[in-house]
Structure formats: C-alpha cells, structure tokens
Design a protein around this motif. Structure first.
Motif: not given
Ligand SMILES: N[C@@H](CCC(=O)N[C@@H](CS)C(=O)NCC(=O)O)C(=O)O
Length: 217
Positions: A1-13
């Motif tokens: 699987m391809e991986t990227h490294d962006p700055a992603l922040i998921l706000h969730g529960y």
C-alpha cells in the motif's frame, strides 16, 4: 500500500460512525494521520476550543494543509480528489452515482436520524421512553438497510459495489456496527451482513474498527 506523509489530524471519537467512516477512507489511501479524541459522552464536541474548529460541534473534523475540513462525506471526497490512488469511486459516471447514492442513503437518510443530539431530544425534550427510542433507531436502520440490501444484491461483488473498496463501503461498515450496537435485528439483510463481514477482514477496514482506536473504552 502506498504511504504519504502529510500533516493530517483527525478529530474524532472511537465509537462515532462518521469518524469510523473517515478512518476507513484514510486507511484505504494509505495515509498516516494523528488523532485527537473528543469524548461525545461528556459533550466535549461542544467545548469552545473544538467549536472554533467545527462550528457544528460534531465529529469528525480533519485538519490539513492549514485548513479544517468538516462533514465526513465531504472529507472523503476531498481525500479522493487529493489522493486519487486507489480511488474511492469507480470510473463510469453512472457507477459513481450508484456508489454515491449508497453512501448518501446512509449519510443522509439513516445516520442523522439516530445521532446523539436527535436521540437526546427525543428522550429529554419529547419524553420518549428507552423502548420508544430503541424502536425509533431500529425503524430508520431497517428502512435504509432494506433498500441497501437490494442495491448491494444488484451492484455488489466482493464488496458493496463490485470488487474494489469504495465510498459505499466506508459508509456502510460503520452503519452496520452501529446497528449491532443498538441490537437491531439484521436477519432480513443477509447480503449486507455477509458483505460487511468480508469487508471487516480487509486491513484498512479492520484497522479503523472502534475497538482498535487508542481512545476506545
Ligand atoms: N453529517 C455529519 C454528521 C456528524 C455527526 O453527527 N457526528 C456525530 C458522531 S457520529 C456527533 O458528533 N455527534 C455528537 C452530537 O450529536 O452531539 C458528518 O458526516 O460528518
């Protein structure tokens, strides 16, 4: 699987179906992301800090590239546009419309009717008993699943649409989890249940399961 490294922040529960949907899509894309948990049981989604990010006071929200994206379906569409491989939608315009209609059936016609704020209003403001609330939940899920059962029979393969993971799967897996949590009778939806069982074994879907999140408990 391809991986990227962006700055992603998921706000969730962990147990939120809309966060679960978004995690599945992020995992399908092979993206790494940080998670910030907002405990829906204590109303943390309405804390001022979070309202500054998402004026709706609902999870999820995705912080990315200096922006805050809200509404899980819009977030997933953005993910698909920004990271097209592997796609969450099939190629043909009709097929894309079918996949979107399956996703929207969940996102527009099942999930919102059973959201915490709706159930709280039924209970607290309209005096509905626990049995009435349970019946309400089961009613809307069964009505939507009845239609999905046929759509999956008509268009499904290994998954809800054909043999590749799509936006439909991202929406349907969490809705079935929620139906199980609420104790809804699923015996009328064998194709749907069987398809979700198969989906649950897929690594990007399995890794998104609520029980596997750090805030689970
Ligand atoms: N349509 C929105 C719905 C978001 C939503 O309803 N999230 C739920 C959790 S699954 C929530 O934050 N509920 C808190 C509440 O109702 O106060 C989306 O898809 O993002």
């Amino acid at each position: 699987m391809e991986t990227h490294d962006p700055a992603l922040i998921l706000h969730g529960y962990w147990r939120s179906g809309t966060s679960y949907r978004t995690r599945i899509a992020l995992n399908i894309k092979g993206l790494r992301y940080d998670q910030v948990s907002h405990d829906l049981r204590t109303g943390a989604q309405r804390a001022p800090d979070y309202l500054a990010l998402n004026p709706q006071g609902l999870v999820p929200a995705l912080e990315v590239e200096g922006h805050v994206l809200i509404q899980s379906s819009a977030i997933m569409e953005w993910l698909d546009e920004r990271y097209p491989d592997p796609p969450l939608l099939p190629r043909g315009a009709i097929d894309r419309a079918v996949v979107r209609s399956m996703a929207m059936l969940v996102a527009c016609d099942i999930h919102p009717l059973n959201n915490i704020r709706v159930l709280n209003r039924l209970r607290d403001d309209l005096g509905a008993s626990p049995e009435v609330v349970k019946g309400w939940i089961a009613h809307w899920i069964a009505q939507g699943f009845g239609a999905l059962e046929r759509l999956v029979a008509d268009h499904g393969g290994r998954f809800c649409f054909g043999d590749a993971l799509t936006l439909a799967d991202c929406h349907i897996v969490p809705q079935l989890y929620s139906a199980e949590r609420f104790g809804v009778d699923l015996s009328d939806f064998p194709r749907l249940v069987e398809t979700v069982e198969r989906l649950r074994a897929e690594p990007p879907v399995a890794a998104a399961h609520p029980d596997r999140q750090v805030d689970a408990g």
